[in-house]
Each structure stands twice: as C-alpha cells, then as structure tokens.
Design a protein around this motif. Sequence first.
Motif, PDB file in Angstrom:
ATOM      1  N   GLY A  45       0.803  -1.210   0.000  1.00  0.00           N
ATOM      2  CA  GLY A  45       0.000   0.000   0.000  1.00  0.00           C
ATOM      3  C   GLY A  45       0.841   1.267   0.000  1.00  0.00           C
ATOM      4  N   SER A  46       0.137   2.400   0.104  1.00  0.00           N
ATOM      5  CA  SER A  46       0.796   3.705   0.041  1.00  0.00           C
ATOM      6  C   SER A  46       0.317   4.601   1.179  1.00  0.00           C
ATOM      7  CB  SER A  46       0.470   4.394  -1.293  1.00  0.00           C
ATOM      8  OG  SER A  46       0.947   3.654  -2.390  1.00  0.00           O
ATOM      9  N   LEU A  47       1.180   5.504   1.552  1.00  0.00           N
ATOM     10  CA  LEU A  47       0.858   6.575   2.492  1.00  0.00           C
ATOM     11  C   LEU A  47       1.605   7.818   2.055  1.00  0.00           C
ATOM     12  CD1 LEU A  47       1.149   4.913   6.041  1.00  0.00           C
ATOM     13  CD2 LEU A  47      -0.945   5.776   4.992  1.00  0.00           C
ATOM     14  N   ARG A  48       1.046   8.965   2.397  1.00  0.00           N
ATOM     15  CA  ARG A  48       1.766  10.216   2.185  1.00  0.00           C
ATOM     16  C   ARG A  48       1.881  10.951   3.507  1.00  0.00           C
ATOM     17  NH1 ARG A  48       0.649  15.626  -1.486  1.00  0.00           N
ATOM     18  NH2 ARG A  48      -0.931  16.033   0.107  1.00  0.00           N
ATOM     19  N   LEU A  49       3.100  11.201   3.909  1.00  0.00           N
ATOM     20  CA  LEU A  49       3.362  11.974   5.118  1.00  0.00           C
ATOM     21  C   LEU A  49       3.526  13.440   4.754  1.00  0.00           C
ATOM     22  CD1 LEU A  49       5.981   9.682   6.910  1.00  0.00           C
ATOM     23  CD2 LEU A  49       3.487   9.557   6.966  1.00  0.00           C
ATOM     24  N   SER A  50       3.063  14.294   5.653  1.00  0.00           N
ATOM     25  CA  SER A  50       3.220  15.734   5.483  1.00  0.00           C
ATOM     26  C   SER A  50       3.902  16.306   6.713  1.00  0.00           C
ATOM     27  CB  SER A  50       1.863  16.415   5.299  1.00  0.00           C
ATOM     28  OG  SER A  50       1.183  15.933   4.167  1.00  0.00           O
ATOM     29  N   CYS A  51       4.653  17.339   6.485  1.00  0.00           N
ATOM     30  CA  CYS A  51       5.313  18.045   7.591  1.00  0.00           C
ATOM     31  C   CYS A  51       5.147  19.542   7.341  1.00  0.00           C
ATOM     32  CB  CYS A  51       6.779  17.668   7.663  1.00  0.00           C
ATOM     33  SG  CYS A  51       7.749  18.631   8.847  1.00  0.00           S
ATOM     34  N   ALA A  52       4.367  20.156   8.197  1.00  0.00           N
ATOM     35  CA  ALA A  52       4.136  21.596   8.098  1.00  0.00           C
ATOM     36  C   ALA A  52       5.114  22.316   9.005  1.00  0.00           C
ATOM     37  CB  ALA A  52       2.709  21.921   8.497  1.00  0.00           C
ATOM     38  N   ALA A  53       5.780  23.312   8.441  1.00  0.00           N
ATOM     39  CA  ALA A  53       6.807  24.044   9.174  1.00  0.00           C
ATOM     40  C   ALA A  53       6.398  25.489   9.386  1.00  0.00           C
ATOM     41  CB  ALA A  53       8.124  23.991   8.405  1.00  0.00           C
ATOM     42  N   SER A  54       6.741  26.017  10.540  1.00  0.00           N
ATOM     43  CA  SER A  54       6.550  27.437  10.800  1.00  0.00           C
ATOM     44  C   SER A  54       7.771  28.179  10.304  1.00  0.00           C
ATOM     45  CB  SER A  54       6.364  27.685  12.292  1.00  0.00           C
ATOM     46  OG  SER A  54       7.553  27.327  12.988  1.00  0.00           O
ATOM     47  N   GLY A  55       7.678  29.490  10.183  1.00  0.00           N
ATOM     48  CA  GLY A  55       8.846  30.265   9.803  1.00  0.00           C
ATOM     49  C   GLY A  55       8.816  30.701   8.358  1.00  0.00           C
ATOM     50  N   SER A  56       9.246  31.921   8.149  1.00  0.00           N
ATOM     51  CA  SER A  56       9.146  32.520   6.820  1.00  0.00           C
ATOM     52  C   SER A  56      10.299  32.137   5.907  1.00  0.00           C
ATOM     53  CB  SER A  56       9.071  34.049   6.944  1.00  0.00           C
ATOM     54  OG  SER A  56      10.251  34.520   7.577  1.00  0.00           O
ATOM     55  N   ILE A  57      11.322  31.489   6.449  1.00  0.00           N
ATOM     56  CA  ILE A  57      12.471  31.150   5.604  1.00  0.00           C
ATOM     57  C   ILE A  57      12.565  29.646   5.404  1.00  0.00           C
ATOM     58  CG2 ILE A  57      13.829  33.218   6.048  1.00  0.00           C
ATOM     59  CD1 ILE A  57      15.319  31.721   8.200  1.00  0.00           C
ATOM     60  N   PHE A  58      11.418  28.995   5.421  1.00  0.00           N
ATOM     61  CA  PHE A  58      11.358  27.556   5.193  1.00  0.00           C
ATOM     62  C   PHE A  58      12.069  27.190   3.906  1.00  0.00           C
ATOM     63  CE2 PHE A  58       9.571  23.370   4.897  1.00  0.00           C
ATOM     64  CZ  PHE A  58       9.227  23.187   3.572  1.00  0.00           C
ATOM     65  N   ARG A  59      11.920  28.023   2.887  1.00  0.00           N
ATOM     66  CA  ARG A  59      12.472  27.695   1.566  1.00  0.00           C
ATOM     67  C   ARG A  59      13.994  27.535   1.593  1.00  0.00           C
ATOM     68  NH1 ARG A  59      14.571  32.493  -0.274  1.00  0.00           N
ATOM     69  NH2 ARG A  59      13.817  34.344   0.837  1.00  0.00           N
ATOM     70  N   LEU A  60      14.646  28.049   2.633  1.00  0.00           N
ATOM     71  CA  LEU A  60      16.100  27.957   2.727  1.00  0.00           C
ATOM     72  C   LEU A  60      16.565  26.711   3.478  1.00  0.00           C
ATOM     73  CD1 LEU A  60      16.957  31.662   3.630  1.00  0.00           C
ATOM     74  CD2 LEU A  60      16.909  30.582   1.372  1.00  0.00           C
ATOM     75  N   ALA A  61      15.646  26.027   4.106  1.00  0.00           N
ATOM     76  CA  ALA A  61      16.013  24.892   4.958  1.00  0.00           C
ATOM     77  C   ALA A  61      16.232  23.625   4.146  1.00  0.00           C
ATOM     78  CB  ALA A  61      14.920  24.647   5.989  1.00  0.00           C
ATOM     79  N   VAL A  62      17.136  22.819   4.631  1.00  0.00           N
ATOM     80  CA  VAL A  62      17.254  21.448   4.126  1.00  0.00           C
ATOM     81  C   VAL A  62      16.287  20.614   4.945  1.00  0.00           C
ATOM     82  CG1 VAL A  62      18.744  19.448   3.833  1.00  0.00           C
ATOM     83  CG2 VAL A  62      19.670  21.759   3.493  1.00  0.00           C
ATOM     84  N   MET A  63      15.370  19.961   4.268  1.00  0.00           N
ATOM     85  CA  MET A  63      14.325  19.205   4.944  1.00  0.00           C
ATOM     86  C   MET A  63      14.565  17.708   4.757  1.00  0.00           C
ATOM     87  SD  MET A  63      12.533  21.618   6.183  1.00  0.00           S
ATOM     88  CE  MET A  63      11.242  20.571   6.878  1.00  0.00           C
TER      89      MET A  63
END
Length: 115
Positions: free
Chosen positions: A16-34
Amino acid sequence: QVQLVESGGGLVQAGGSLRLSCAASGSIFRLAVMGWYRQAPGKQRDLVARIDSFDSTNYVDSVKGRFTISRDNAKNTVYLQMNSLKPDDTAVYYCNAVLNSRTYWGQGTQVTVSS
C-alpha cells in the motif's frame, strides 16, 4: 525558531501507500534542508530522504524507487510519498529541518505496515 508538525501516518497493508506531510513554521522555510528520518523499535534513527533548497534529493538505498520527497515552499510543507510499502518500513517517521546550522525535529508519526 522552526516548529515542525507531521501528519499522515497510519496502518497500511504491505504494498500500500501513504503520504506523510510536515508543516513548518517560519518565513524562511524555503532555505532549509528538509528531511525525513525513521526509527524502528530498538534501532537508531536513520535518514530516509532529504531535499535541499534547490530541490536536490537523496534517498537511502532501501527506499529508492518507492519513496518520493517533495516540498511546497508556498505552503511551508514537505511531503514523503511512500509506495509499495513493506513491513520493514514500519517505524516512527520524523520530520527534520536544518537551517542556519540549527537542527529541528517534529514529534514523529507512526507508520505501521502489516504483512
């Protein structure tokens, strides 16, 4: 300060399949290595997949071709699409962010794959 909240875990049958999500706070999320890590009972926490600010990805060999990590910077969210799940994928999955030399973790979400 970055706060991470995971969702999407659960119980699924093998294949089967699952999709995990991770919501992050902060305005500079785009700069983070996730990243997504997982920890099975009695084992260490290991990297599963990672995506940097240029959308470059890497995966542990055991999930290549089955899992896909992606990010939506407009929603400050990183995803882990997991297909063809196996019982060995059973673990608590943790979202991770590295930003400005600091590391942040979510609380984890349980994924259980039954045979």
